[in-house]
Design a protein around this motif. Structure first.
Motif, short mmCIF file in Angstrom:
data_model
loop_
_atom_site.label_atom_id
_atom_site.label_comp_id
_atom_site.label_asym_id
_atom_site.label_seq_id
_atom_site.Cartn_x
_atom_site.Cartn_y
_atom_site.Cartn_z
N ILE A 94 0.84 -1.20 0.00
CA ILE A 94 0.00 0.00 0.00
C ILE A 94 0.87 1.25 0.00
N SER A 95 1.95 1.24 0.78
CA SER A 95 2.87 2.39 0.76
C SER A 95 3.43 2.62 -0.63
N LEU A 96 3.74 1.55 -1.33
CA LEU A 96 4.27 1.67 -2.69
C LEU A 96 3.20 2.24 -3.63
N VAL A 97 1.97 1.78 -3.51
CA VAL A 97 0.88 2.30 -4.34
C VAL A 97 0.68 3.79 -4.09
N TYR A 98 0.72 4.20 -2.82
CA TYR A 98 0.57 5.62 -2.51
C TYR A 98 1.72 6.44 -3.09
N ALA A 99 2.94 5.87 -3.07
CA ALA A 99 4.09 6.58 -3.63
C ALA A 99 3.95 6.77 -5.13
N LEU A 100 3.34 5.79 -5.81
CA LEU A 100 3.22 5.85 -7.27
C LEU A 100 1.99 6.62 -7.73
N ALA A 101 0.88 6.49 -7.00
CA ALA A 101 -0.39 7.05 -7.48
C ALA A 101 -1.10 7.92 -6.45
N LEU A 112 -0.38 18.07 -1.09
CA LEU A 112 0.75 17.42 -1.76
C LEU A 112 2.07 17.67 -1.01
N THR A 113 2.16 18.79 -0.33
CA THR A 113 3.37 19.09 0.44
C THR A 113 3.58 18.05 1.54
N PHE A 114 2.49 17.63 2.17
CA PHE A 114 2.60 16.71 3.31
C PHE A 114 2.25 15.26 2.94
N LEU A 115 2.05 14.99 1.66
CA LEU A 115 1.66 13.66 1.21
C LEU A 115 2.65 12.55 1.58
N PRO A 116 3.97 12.80 1.62
CA PRO A 116 4.89 11.71 1.99
C PRO A 116 4.56 11.03 3.32
N TRP A 117 3.94 11.75 4.24
CA TRP A 117 3.56 11.11 5.51
C TRP A 117 2.49 10.05 5.30
N ALA A 118 1.53 10.32 4.42
CA ALA A 118 0.50 9.32 4.13
C ALA A 118 1.10 8.10 3.44
N MET A 119 2.19 8.30 2.69
CA MET A 119 2.86 7.17 2.04
C MET A 119 3.57 6.28 3.07
N LEU A 120 4.08 6.88 4.14
CA LEU A 120 4.85 6.14 5.14
C LEU A 120 3.99 5.36 6.12
N ALA A 143 5.21 13.18 14.74
CA ALA A 143 4.82 12.68 16.06
C ALA A 143 3.79 11.57 15.93
N PHE A 144 2.84 11.72 15.02
CA PHE A 144 1.80 10.70 14.85
C PHE A 144 2.40 9.41 14.30
N ALA A 145 3.34 9.53 13.35
CA ALA A 145 3.98 8.33 12.79
C ALA A 145 4.75 7.57 13.87
N LEU A 146 5.47 8.31 14.72
CA LEU A 146 6.24 7.66 15.78
C LEU A 146 5.32 7.08 16.86
N PHE A 147 4.14 7.66 17.03
CA PHE A 147 3.14 7.09 17.94
C PHE A 147 2.75 5.69 17.50
N LEU A 148 2.52 5.48 16.19
CA LEU A 148 2.18 4.16 15.68
C LEU A 148 3.33 3.18 15.92
N ALA A 149 4.56 3.64 15.69
CA ALA A 149 5.72 2.78 15.90
C ALA A 149 5.87 2.41 17.37
N ALA A 150 5.62 3.37 18.26
CA ALA A 150 5.74 3.09 19.70
C ALA A 150 4.70 2.07 20.16
#
Length: 423
Positions: A309-316, A335-343, A396-403
């Motif tokens: 899914i991360s790959l699909v988000y990166a491509l499309a 689009l500026t913050f889209l890389p976070w949704a890809m990760l 912070a939200f991404a690291l919350f999921l990892a924690a």
């Protein structure tokens, strides 16, 4: 997985249709109103997850009466909570929107949305019970059919009310309310045809069903799930509130990014639901070897799909995200913050799978502990990453999921040893 994607389409359709108006405040208002309703209702998602776990474990023991009792008690709890929410409406709505930093036109749009959708709260709660019970009985295809039908109606009503009749924000809320009602009727009809449903009707009239000991076991399980979900919902609402403080454009953009996140999360939650049912059955059957094998397999499948899914988000992902608004500023900010949704898909999937494992095994106390640890980490990170603006918020939200995943993985071996010691 397909069922959860159908569920995600409710929020996606609402935000996409209102985005056709090209008004950032209207789109931000729907985002804020939807998150208010999420915060109000999703904390009671234990009605779904707890019912799945108890029903699956009863199925693992081939105990039809216990399956029926799980349904009856959960429905009773849903109706009671629904009545309390209606009574609290005059106080809950203004306080909730103020807590989310609703201001100006955004506040007006959010109040309109919530004022209509709030009345469907009881419908949502009863739906959570019925869907959880059917999933616990492996009637997932029936649930999928219900979700797809409700979403087709929902999208059609969105288009009719917003773009056809010009009802704007009120049209989005009305479409969601009517779709929830349709889903409830359909789920009730399917559940009524299940074999334990006849027992459920009998048990609902028996005093033993409502004895303190039986209800105590249910509420201890649901208490832990409630508090765990309260922390999770708090983390999401902090994300929304901090975005709202950046203004309507950033709030609208974050709403679009959140829809991408929740689409991937609900898709990957298919592995959580599978883990709840399969691990719950293994616990009911006292089969430790099967449980360990399921943990390994579901985690590997989840990680593979998360990476895909991360790959699909990166491509499309960019054209998909841009389609949610006709406001140029909102699109550019998204689009500026889209890389976070890809990760987030590959980063968060392990925590979803662990949730399912813990809930299926009814290790809800440990689940609450891991969520509390992750939330404390998240709160500290928000302070540290604040100077980075919206990038810091998503970091912070991404690291919350990892924690969450790290804490769950650390506790799991000890829980397995203790849970299957007698086996």
């Amino acid at each position: 997985m397909a069922t959860n994607v159908a569920t995600a389409l409710f929020g996606i359709a609402d935000l996409w249709v209102i985005g056709r108006l090209g008004i950032a405040e209207a789109q931000a208002g729907v985002e804020l109103g939807a998150k208010f309703m999420m915060g109000l209702l999703v904390v009671f998602n234990f009605l779904r997850t707890g019912t799945i776990a108890l029903t699956a474990q009863a199925a693992g023991r081939a105990d039809a009466a216990a399956q029926a009792a799980a349904l009856v008690r959960a429905l009773g709890a849903a109706l009671l909570i629904g009545a309390l929410l209606i009574a609290a409406m005059p106080l809950a709505v203004p306080l909730g929107l103020e807590a989310l930093h609703a201001r100006g036109g955004v506040a007006d749009a959010a109040a309109t949305y919530v004022g209509i959708r709030y009345w469907g709260g009881a419908l949502w709660l009863v739906n959570a019970v019925l869907v959880g019970w059917l999933i616990g009985r492996r009637r997932v295809r029936a649930v999928l059919a219900i979700e797809v039908a409700a979403n087709l109606v929902h999208v059609a009503l969105d288009l009719l009310f917003v773009l056809g009749l010009g009802w704007g924000v009120a049209g989005v809320a009305a479409a969601t309310l009517m779709s929830e009602a349709l889903k409830l009727v359909a789920a009730a009809l399917v559940a009524a045809r299940e074999e334990p449903a006849a027992l459920a009707r009998q048990l609902s009239r028996q005093s033993a069903t409502w004895e303190r000991a039986a209800l105590g076991a249910l509420f201890r399980l649901n208490r832990d799930l409630f508090l765990r979900t309260l922390l999770l919902t708090g983390a999401i609402l902090l994300l929304v509130r901090d975005g709202a403080m950046e203004g309507p454009v950033v709030l609208a953009a974050n709403g679009i990014l959140y829809q991408l996140f929740i689409l991937s999360a609900l898709l990957l939650d298919g592995f959580e639901s599978a883990a709840q049912v399969l691990c719950g059955e293994a616990v009911g059957a006292r089969d430790a070897a099967r449980f360990r094998r399921l943990v390994r397999d579901v985690l590997l499948w989840g990680l593979g799909c998360g990476a895909l899914i991360s790959l699909v988000y990166a491509l499309a992902g960019a054209p998909f995200a841009a389609s949610f608004s006709t406001d140029a500023q909102v699109v550019a900010t998204t689009l500026t913050f889209l890389p976070w949704a890809m990760l987030l898909p590959v980063l968060g999937v392990s925590s979803y799978v662990f949730d399912g494992i813990y809930i299926g095994a009814t290790w809800t106390g440990a689940l609450l502990v891991t969520m509390a640890i992750a939330f404390a980490v998240y709160a500290a990170l928000l302070l540290v990453t604040g100077p980075l603006g919206n990038h810091g918020l998503w970091l912070a939200f991404a690291l919350f999921l990892a924690a969450r995943a790290a804490a769950q993985a650390a506790l799991l071996p000890r829980l397995i040893r203790r849970g299957f010691a007698a086996a």
